[in-house]
Write a protein that holds these residues in place. Structure first.
Motif, PDB file in Angstrom:
ATOM      1  N   ASP A 312      50.739  15.283  23.738  1.00 47.15           N
ATOM      2  CA  ASP A 312      51.208  15.757  22.433  1.00 47.15           C
ATOM      3  C   ASP A 312      50.939  14.720  21.344  1.00 47.15           C
ATOM      4  O   ASP A 312      50.432  15.034  20.261  1.00 47.15           O
ATOM      5  CB  ASP A 312      52.698  16.087  22.524  1.00 47.15           C
ATOM      6  N   LYS A 313      51.268  13.457  21.641  1.00 46.52           N
ATOM      7  CA  LYS A 313      51.066  12.396  20.659  1.00 46.52           C
ATOM      8  C   LYS A 313      49.589  12.148  20.381  1.00 46.52           C
ATOM      9  O   LYS A 313      49.206  11.774  19.260  1.00 46.52           O
ATOM     10  CB  LYS A 313      51.724  11.108  21.151  1.00 46.52           C
ATOM     11  N   ALA A 314      48.732  12.356  21.375  1.00 47.34           N
ATOM     12  CA  ALA A 314      47.303  12.076  21.217  1.00 47.34           C
ATOM     13  C   ALA A 314      46.568  13.194  20.485  1.00 47.34           C
ATOM     14  O   ALA A 314      45.473  12.978  19.972  1.00 47.34           O
ATOM     15  CB  ALA A 314      46.666  11.829  22.577  1.00 47.34           C
ATOM     16  N   GLY A 315      47.159  14.400  20.487  1.00 48.87           N
ATOM     17  CA  GLY A 315      46.523  15.497  19.763  1.00 48.87           C
ATOM     18  C   GLY A 315      45.835  16.534  20.617  1.00 48.87           C
ATOM     19  O   GLY A 315      45.081  17.361  20.099  1.00 48.87           O
ATOM     20  N   ILE A 316      46.083  16.530  21.918  1.00 49.79           N
ATOM     21  CA  ILE A 316      45.580  17.625  22.745  1.00 49.79           C
ATOM     22  C   ILE A 316      46.353  18.890  22.395  1.00 49.79           C
ATOM     23  O   ILE A 316      47.563  18.852  22.174  1.00 49.79           O
ATOM     24  CB  ILE A 316      45.719  17.281  24.241  1.00 49.79           C
ATOM     25  N   LYS A 317      45.657  20.026  22.343  1.00 52.01           N
ATOM     26  CA  LYS A 317      46.271  21.271  21.890  1.00 52.01           C
ATOM     27  C   LYS A 317      46.205  22.351  22.954  1.00 52.01           C
ATOM     28  O   LYS A 317      45.333  22.336  23.822  1.00 52.01           O
ATOM     29  CB  LYS A 317      45.579  21.761  20.619  1.00 52.01           C
ATOM     30  N   GLU A 318      47.152  23.271  22.854  1.00 55.15           N
ATOM     31  CA  GLU A 318      47.108  24.451  23.715  1.00 55.15           C
ATOM     32  C   GLU A 318      45.800  25.198  23.456  1.00 55.15           C
ATOM     33  O   GLU A 318      45.397  25.404  22.317  1.00 55.15           O
ATOM     34  CB  GLU A 318      48.301  25.354  23.420  1.00 55.15           C
ATOM     35  N   GLY A 319      45.129  25.603  24.533  1.00 54.18           N
ATOM     36  CA  GLY A 319      43.847  26.281  24.417  1.00 54.18           C
ATOM     37  C   GLY A 319      42.658  25.377  24.666  1.00 54.18           C
ATOM     38  O   GLY A 319      41.538  25.847  24.864  1.00 54.18           O
ATOM     39  N   ASP A 320      42.880  24.040  24.678  1.00 51.25           N
ATOM     40  CA  ASP A 320      41.803  23.117  25.019  1.00 51.25           C
ATOM     41  C   ASP A 320      41.409  23.287  26.489  1.00 51.25           C
ATOM     42  O   ASP A 320      42.236  23.683  27.323  1.00 51.25           O
ATOM     43  CB  ASP A 320      42.230  21.662  24.792  1.00 51.25           C
ATOM     44  N   ILE A 321      40.169  22.968  26.790  1.00 45.69           N
ATOM     45  CA  ILE A 321      39.705  22.943  28.182  1.00 45.69           C
ATOM     46  C   ILE A 321      39.285  21.506  28.501  1.00 45.69           C
ATOM     47  O   ILE A 321      38.375  20.969  27.871  1.00 45.69           O
ATOM     48  CB  ILE A 321      38.535  23.905  28.422  1.00 45.69           C
ATOM     49  N   ILE A 322      39.964  20.902  29.464  1.00 45.10           N
ATOM     50  CA  ILE A 322      39.650  19.526  29.852  1.00 45.10           C
ATOM     51  C   ILE A 322      38.406  19.533  30.729  1.00 45.10           C
ATOM     52  O   ILE A 322      38.370  20.170  31.783  1.00 45.10           O
ATOM     53  CB  ILE A 322      40.833  18.878  30.587  1.00 45.10           C
ATOM     54  N   LYS A 323      37.369  18.780  30.299  1.00 47.36           N
ATOM     55  CA  LYS A 323      36.084  18.766  30.989  1.00 47.36           C
ATOM     56  C   LYS A 323      35.822  17.457  31.726  1.00 47.36           C
ATOM     57  O   LYS A 323      35.113  17.450  32.733  1.00 47.36           O
ATOM     58  CB  LYS A 323      34.946  19.009  29.986  1.00 47.36           C
ATOM     59  N   GLN A 324      36.399  16.352  31.210  1.00 45.03           N
ATOM     60  CA  GLN A 324      36.158  15.052  31.823  1.00 45.03           C
ATOM     61  C   GLN A 324      37.385  14.148  31.661  1.00 45.03           C
ATOM     62  O   GLN A 324      38.166  14.311  30.716  1.00 45.03           O
ATOM     63  CB  GLN A 324      34.951  14.343  31.183  1.00 45.03           C
ATOM     64  N   LEU A 325      37.532  13.204  32.575  1.00 45.29           N
ATOM     65  CA  LEU A 325      38.518  12.129  32.473  1.00 45.29           C
ATOM     66  C   LEU A 325      37.778  10.819  32.681  1.00 45.29           C
ATOM     67  O   LEU A 325      37.214  10.583  33.758  1.00 45.29           O
ATOM     68  CB  LEU A 325      39.617  12.283  33.527  1.00 45.29           C
ATOM     69  N   ASP A 326      37.752   9.986  31.660  1.00 47.17           N
ATOM     70  CA  ASP A 326      37.030   8.708  31.727  1.00 47.17           C
ATOM     71  C   ASP A 326      35.582   8.903  32.171  1.00 47.17           C
ATOM     72  O   ASP A 326      35.019   8.067  32.897  1.00 47.17           O
ATOM     73  CB  ASP A 326      37.730   7.725  32.672  1.00 47.17           C
ATOM     74  N   GLY A 327      34.989  10.016  31.779  1.00 41.55           N
ATOM     75  CA  GLY A 327      33.595  10.280  32.113  1.00 41.55           C
ATOM     76  C   GLY A 327      33.387  10.989  33.428  1.00 41.55           C
ATOM     77  O   GLY A 327      32.256  11.405  33.728  1.00 41.55           O
ATOM     78  N   TYR A 328      34.441  11.154  34.240  1.00 43.52           N
ATOM     79  CA  TYR A 328      34.315  11.867  35.516  1.00 43.52           C
ATOM     80  C   TYR A 328      34.520  13.367  35.275  1.00 43.52           C
ATOM     81  O   TYR A 328      35.461  13.779  34.604  1.00 43.52           O
ATOM     82  CB  TYR A 328      35.331  11.360  36.534  1.00 43.52           C
ATOM     83  N   LYS A 329      33.650  14.158  35.861  1.00 49.29           N
ATOM     84  CA  LYS A 329      33.670  15.595  35.636  1.00 49.29           C
ATOM     85  C   LYS A 329      34.932  16.236  36.206  1.00 49.29           C
ATOM     86  O   LYS A 329      35.378  15.910  37.308  1.00 49.29           O
ATOM     87  CB  LYS A 329      32.437  16.247  36.271  1.00 49.29           C
TER      88      LYS A 329
END
Length: 462
Positions: A312-329
């Motif tokens: 929430d603090k970082a600005g991720i929003k409902e409806g986003d699709i997470i594609k990577q974490l630290d460059g990992y798929k």
């Protein structure tokens, strides 16, 4: 007589013609299948195509076999012998011995194994590859990941296996499983990585992220090592899926990064510190596709954001699709949960999300997951933020994070807020812990909660 000679000559001529024709055709057939100088014929010899298997497992086996131990677990149970002992407890003590494997991870004798290998142990015995036996002491466990840490003491340094980076393993990579199946000590089997981020618990509310291999693993291999060809630990062999109880073609291991993080937490904090993004994972269905215009089938859909969380603090929003974490798929939820399982609270993770057709990279600081397992109810709960309580119109309550048993999983209680237990208000997990520790185990449990629709309900568990 002339007639006989004539018939003989006709037969002789016919036989000669037939034999000549056969020889002619036989020669033609042979030459038609002979290799030609510039043909596209490809020999089936592996050596001719350069596809021979030249991987050498001997060094990896030699490096690891002396650091994998045989773990014997002695438990004591009491079996009632009459109706009074059945209702009041008691009975004759009876010893039961189970066995599994373990991996020495440091020269001073720390050993990682599975929680189910050492569960309820009254005595732990460890036997090395050289047949020396030691009494082990339990350091700590984490049932959620099925990882446990035990220790033995000796006069000399022990052989150990260094950790590898399980995030970098590739599908098709050769691996060795080292363990003690069926009490056969120091057994090594070979296979490949068949899949990554495999979730075996998708229906019971406890998502896991396993490495899947086709290296043979059987009963007794639990807690043993999965190593790469360099002899590095990339997994702790944990489970098989089988209708017979024995190996049928694939097995599963806890990734080494996750196991390493768990045991480091146990050694430093005494328990496991779990970091969370603070999102609610949603399902991609037709309504979601129409609402958000999604045309991507891979990734984790953000169905909601916990107020005041790192996401929430970082600005991720409902409806986003997470594609990577630290460059990992990230293709599915098991990829996300597996990667976060190797992280701690306050770690910063770069989250790549797809939003309205374009990708955004958002750094998110993970927050600590404060949970408590209500074993008598089969539910895990966490503290509820003040923002969420205000949004739901509540003054107090704890949130159910997941079901701990398949029986409770069928009720889909994740996300409900428990406001009272046995008519006593709860404001945090410490209240839950206190109420449950003080209750009479013979009395029913009354749970009052608010569901997702805002309705107040009560369940009574007997």
């Amino acid at each position: 007589m002339k007639q006989t000679v004539r018939l003989f000559l006709v037969a002789l001529f016919a036989g000669a013609v037939t034999l000549g024709g056969y020889k002619y055709l036989e020669k033609k057939e042979f030459t038609s299948f002979a290799p030609q100088q510039n043909s596209n014929f490809i020999p089936t010899s592996f050596s001719s195509t350069g596809a021979e298997m030249n991987t050498d497992f001997t060094q990896a086996a030699e490096k690891t076999v002396h650091a994998v131990v045989h773990v014997k677990n002695t438990t004591v149970s009491r079996k009632p012998s009459n109706i009074m002992e059945y209702f009041q407890g008691g009975g004759q003590p009876r010893e039961m011995v189970g066995s599994g494997s373990g991996v020495i991870i440091s020269p001073d004798g720390y050993i990682v194994t599975n929680n189910h290998v050492i569960a309820n142990a009254s005595n732990l015995e460890v036997t090395l590859n050289n047949n020396k036996t030691y009494t082990a002491k339990l350091i700590g466990t984490d049932p959620a990941t099925d990882i446990a840490l035990i220790k033995i003491d000796g006069d000399d340094d022990f052989a150990f296996i260094p950790f590898g980076d399980s995030n970098n393993v590739k599908i098709g990579e050769w691996v060795l499983a080292v363990g003690n199946p069926f009490n056969l000590t120091s057994t090594v089997t070979a296979g490949i990585i068949s899949a990554k981020a495999r979730d075996l618990n998708q229906f019971d509310g406890n998502p896991q992220s396993f490495i899947q291999t086709d290296a043979a693993v059987n009963r007794g291999n639990s807690g043993g090592a999965l190593v790469n060809t360099r002899g590095e630990l990339i997994g702790i062999n944990t489970a098989i899926t089988s209708e017979t109880g024995s190996y049928v073609g694939y097995s599963f291991a806890v990734p080494s990064n996750n196991a390493r993080k768990v045991i480091e937490d146990i050694m430093e904090y005494g328990n496991v510190q779990r970091g969370i993004l603070g999102i609610q994972v949603g399902n991609i269905n037709q309504q979601v596709v129409e609402k958000y215009g999604i045309n991507d089938t891979e990734g984790v859909f953000v169905g909601g954001i916990e107020k005041g969380s790192g996401a929430d603090k970082a600005g991720i929003k409902e409806g986003d699709i997470i594609k990577q974490l630290d460059g990992y798929k990230v293709s599915k939820f098991a990829d996300l949960s597996g990667y976060l399982g190797s992280k701690r609270p306050k770690d910063v993770v770069e989250v790549t999300v797809l939003r309205e057709g374009s990708e955004k990279k958002i750094p998110v600081t993970l927050e600590k997951l404060e949970t408590f397992s209500i074993d008598d109810l089969g539910l895990e709960v966490k503290n509820t933020s003040s923002e969420e309580l205000k949004q739901r119109g509540l003054k107090n309550g704890v949130t159910v994070t997941r079901a701990l048993t398949p029986d409770m999983a069928q009720y889909k209680l994740e996300g409900i807020i428990i406001t009272k237990i046995n008519d006593e208000s709860v404001k945090d997990t410490e209240d839950v812990k206190r109420i449950m520790s003080q209750r009479d185990y013979r009395t029913p449990i009354k749970m009052t909660f608010m569901d997702g629709a805002g309705n107040i309900n009560s369940f009574i568990f007997r």
